[in-house]
Design a protein around this motif. Structure first.
Motif, PDB file in Angstrom:
ATOM      1  N   ILE A  26     -51.693 -23.918   3.832  1.00 52.83           N
ATOM      2  CA  ILE A  26     -52.657 -23.681   2.749  1.00 52.83           C
ATOM      3  C   ILE A  26     -53.630 -24.858   2.675  1.00 52.83           C
ATOM      4  O   ILE A  26     -54.848 -24.679   2.566  1.00 52.83           O
ATOM      5  CB  ILE A  26     -51.928 -23.497   1.392  1.00 52.83           C
ATOM      6  CG1 ILE A  26     -51.139 -22.193   1.385  1.00 52.83           C
ATOM      7  CG2 ILE A  26     -52.915 -23.537   0.226  1.00 52.83           C
ATOM      8  CD1 ILE A  26     -50.105 -22.096   0.271  1.00 52.83           C
ATOM      9  N   THR A  72     -53.431 -23.949  -4.740  1.00 50.41           N
ATOM     10  CA  THR A  72     -52.804 -22.672  -4.373  1.00 50.41           C
ATOM     11  C   THR A  72     -53.322 -21.530  -5.246  1.00 50.41           C
ATOM     12  O   THR A  72     -53.524 -20.421  -4.758  1.00 50.41           O
ATOM     13  CB  THR A  72     -51.260 -22.756  -4.474  1.00 50.41           C
ATOM     14  OG1 THR A  72     -50.886 -23.199  -5.783  1.00 50.41           O
ATOM     15  CG2 THR A  72     -50.682 -23.695  -3.435  1.00 50.41           C
ATOM     16  N   VAL A  75     -56.692 -20.486  -3.902  1.00 46.10           N
ATOM     17  CA  VAL A  75     -56.555 -19.760  -2.623  1.00 46.10           C
ATOM     18  C   VAL A  75     -56.129 -18.318  -2.890  1.00 46.10           C
ATOM     19  O   VAL A  75     -56.667 -17.383  -2.285  1.00 46.10           O
ATOM     20  CB  VAL A  75     -55.563 -20.476  -1.669  1.00 46.10           C
ATOM     21  CG1 VAL A  75     -55.205 -19.591  -0.478  1.00 46.10           C
ATOM     22  CG2 VAL A  75     -56.161 -21.794  -1.184  1.00 46.10           C
ATOM     23  N   ILE A  76     -55.192 -18.132  -3.800  1.00 44.29           N
ATOM     24  CA  ILE A  76     -54.730 -16.771  -4.080  1.00 44.29           C
ATOM     25  C   ILE A  76     -55.837 -15.939  -4.718  1.00 44.29           C
ATOM     26  O   ILE A  76     -55.976 -14.747  -4.435  1.00 44.29           O
ATOM     27  CB  ILE A  76     -53.431 -16.777  -4.920  1.00 44.29           C
ATOM     28  CG1 ILE A  76     -52.558 -15.593  -4.544  1.00 44.29           C
ATOM     29  CG2 ILE A  76     -53.686 -16.770  -6.403  1.00 44.29           C
ATOM     30  CD1 ILE A  76     -51.137 -15.678  -5.027  1.00 44.29           C
ATOM     31  N   ARG A  79     -58.441 -14.995  -1.784  1.00 44.00           N
ATOM     32  CA  ARG A  79     -57.922 -14.625  -0.465  1.00 44.00           C
ATOM     33  C   ARG A  79     -58.753 -13.563   0.235  1.00 44.00           C
ATOM     34  O   ARG A  79     -58.880 -13.602   1.467  1.00 44.00           O
ATOM     35  CB  ARG A  79     -56.446 -14.230  -0.527  1.00 44.00           C
ATOM     36  CG  ARG A  79     -56.101 -13.080  -1.387  1.00 44.00           C
ATOM     37  CD  ARG A  79     -54.592 -12.980  -1.567  1.00 44.00           C
ATOM     38  NE  ARG A  79     -54.345 -12.166  -2.728  1.00 44.00           N
ATOM     39  CZ  ARG A  79     -53.489 -11.178  -2.766  1.00 44.00           C
ATOM     40  NH1 ARG A  79     -52.750 -10.909  -1.731  1.00 44.00           N
ATOM     41  NH2 ARG A  79     -53.352 -10.470  -3.854  1.00 44.00           N
ATOM     42  N   ASP A  80     -59.358 -12.604  -0.490  1.00 44.48           N
ATOM     43  CA  ASP A  80     -60.222 -11.614   0.161  1.00 44.48           C
ATOM     44  C   ASP A  80     -61.457 -12.277   0.755  1.00 44.48           C
ATOM     45  O   ASP A  80     -61.875 -11.971   1.878  1.00 44.48           O
ATOM     46  CB  ASP A  80     -60.652 -10.516  -0.827  1.00 44.48           C
ATOM     47  CG  ASP A  80     -59.487  -9.637  -1.260  1.00 44.48           C
ATOM     48  OD1 ASP A  80     -58.478  -9.577  -0.504  1.00 44.48           O
ATOM     49  OD2 ASP A  80     -59.567  -9.027  -2.328  1.00 44.48           O
ATOM     50  N   LEU A  82     -61.706 -15.451   1.606  1.00 39.76           N
ATOM     51  CA  LEU A  82     -61.248 -16.262   2.735  1.00 39.76           C
ATOM     52  C   LEU A  82     -61.052 -15.402   3.977  1.00 39.76           C
ATOM     53  O   LEU A  82     -61.430 -15.800   5.085  1.00 39.76           O
ATOM     54  CB  LEU A  82     -59.931 -16.965   2.375  1.00 39.76           C
ATOM     55  CG  LEU A  82     -60.045 -18.171   1.451  1.00 39.76           C
ATOM     56  CD1 LEU A  82     -58.692 -18.540   0.874  1.00 39.76           C
ATOM     57  CD2 LEU A  82     -60.642 -19.359   2.198  1.00 39.76           C
ATOM     58  N   ASN A  83     -60.484 -14.229   3.780  1.00 40.26           N
ATOM     59  CA  ASN A  83     -60.260 -13.307   4.891  1.00 40.26           C
ATOM     60  C   ASN A  83     -61.582 -12.960   5.575  1.00 40.26           C
ATOM     61  O   ASN A  83     -61.704 -13.027   6.802  1.00 40.26           O
ATOM     62  CB  ASN A  83     -59.580 -12.043   4.362  1.00 40.26           C
ATOM     63  CG  ASN A  83     -58.591 -11.475   5.337  1.00 40.26           C
ATOM     64  OD1 ASN A  83     -58.830 -11.458   6.532  1.00 40.26           O
ATOM     65  ND2 ASN A  83     -57.477 -10.999   4.828  1.00 40.26           N
ATOM     66  N   LEU A  98     -53.494 -15.378   6.598  1.00 40.20           N
ATOM     67  CA  LEU A  98     -53.941 -14.588   5.446  1.00 40.20           C
ATOM     68  C   LEU A  98     -53.586 -13.112   5.555  1.00 40.20           C
ATOM     69  O   LEU A  98     -53.576 -12.400   4.552  1.00 40.20           O
ATOM     70  CB  LEU A  98     -55.456 -14.739   5.267  1.00 40.20           C
ATOM     71  CG  LEU A  98     -55.907 -16.102   4.744  1.00 40.20           C
ATOM     72  CD1 LEU A  98     -57.389 -16.310   4.985  1.00 40.20           C
ATOM     73  CD2 LEU A  98     -55.582 -16.247   3.269  1.00 40.20           C
ATOM     74  N   ILE A 104     -48.333 -14.546   2.444  1.00 40.67           N
ATOM     75  CA  ILE A 104     -48.946 -14.305   1.130  1.00 40.67           C
ATOM     76  C   ILE A 104     -47.876 -14.319   0.030  1.00 40.67           C
ATOM     77  O   ILE A 104     -48.108 -14.828  -1.070  1.00 40.67           O
ATOM     78  CB  ILE A 104     -49.736 -12.975   1.125  1.00 40.67           C
ATOM     79  CG1 ILE A 104     -50.934 -13.056   2.088  1.00 40.67           C
ATOM     80  CG2 ILE A 104     -50.214 -12.612  -0.282  1.00 40.67           C
ATOM     81  CD1 ILE A 104     -52.005 -14.054   1.707  1.00 40.67           C
ATOM     82  N   LEU A 107     -47.170 -17.891  -0.599  1.00 42.68           N
ATOM     83  CA  LEU A 107     -48.306 -18.421  -1.366  1.00 42.68           C
ATOM     84  C   LEU A 107     -48.156 -18.067  -2.851  1.00 42.68           C
ATOM     85  O   LEU A 107     -48.386 -18.903  -3.728  1.00 42.68           O
ATOM     86  CB  LEU A 107     -49.622 -17.871  -0.808  1.00 42.68           C
ATOM     87  CG  LEU A 107     -50.887 -18.086  -1.646  1.00 42.68           C
ATOM     88  CD1 LEU A 107     -51.205 -19.560  -1.812  1.00 42.68           C
ATOM     89  CD2 LEU A 107     -52.072 -17.348  -1.018  1.00 42.68           C
TER      90      LEU A 107
END
Length: 199
Positions: A26, A72, A75-76, A79-80, A82-83, A98, A104, A107
């Motif tokens: 992460i 964290t 990031v959660i 996440r879309d 980041l993807n 990811l 996940i 995470l």
């Protein structure tokens, strides 16, 4: 009292290998983007395009253990985005993390447990904090850890909001390897906090 709070902060460094490696990954993801002005600017584009609540990640620093919970969580939440960013950047290693359902899930747990540790830390600080309040907060948290450990042992993760949400979204049960890692972590935390509360 500050020394006691510092000890509680150190007790968060009790992650089993599986969870520690996920946390390290992460941090790699975040530092890859936030460690470069170009990557940081490029990452804003999918965030803006997808109407994300945030347009940047939070940079992790080893000096401030509290930052783990904030890192964290961000990031959660992103996440879309980041993807999409890593698809466009062809960063296959980050993309594989990811898109790994178990990664996940881990995470989600890390976000929840660091959030709880941050909350505990805040309860133990402030002008009105005294040793009695400190000890009461500590005992209540130790009780919570024992309760969470018992629940996770029977695959009940309802008290961990992000972890539970991820499992519900994917119609999954918690994998045994992650269940064991979480139970081991909660047990270690409980032991550490108990040992500190006796000093």
């Amino acid at each position: 009292m500050d020394c006691m709070i510092h000890r509680q902060a150190l007790s968060s460094k009790t992650l089993p290998t599986l969870l520690q490696s996920t946390l390290d990954e992460i941090i790699q993801v975040v530092n890859f983007i936030e460690g470069s002005a170009l990557n940081s600017r490029l990452f804003k584009q999918p965030c803006e395009g997808m109407d994300a609540n945030h347009q940047l990640l939070l940079y992790h620093t080893k000096v401030c253990w509290l930052s783990k919970g904030n890192v964290t969580k961000r990031v959660i939440e992103l996440r879309d985005e980041l993807n999409l960013f890593f698809q466009e950047s062809s960063m296959l290693e980050f993309l594989s993390w990811l898109n790994d359902a178990e990664w996940i899930i881990r995470l989600g747990y890390l976000t929840d447990i660091f959030g709880q540790l941050n909350k505990l830390n805040l309860q133990m600080q402030g002008r009105n904090t005294n040793i009695i309040k400190f000890v009461d907060c500590l005992k209540a948290f130790i009780d919570k850890l024992g309760n969470w450990k018992r629940k996770v042992a029977v695959k009940n993760v309802g008290t961990f909001e992000n972890l539970d949400m991820i499992l519900v979204e994917n119609s999954n049960q918690i994998p045994s390897s992650i269940q064991l890692a979480i139970t081991a972590h909660l047990k270690r935390l409980e032991e550490k906090f108990r040992s500190y509360s006796l000093k």
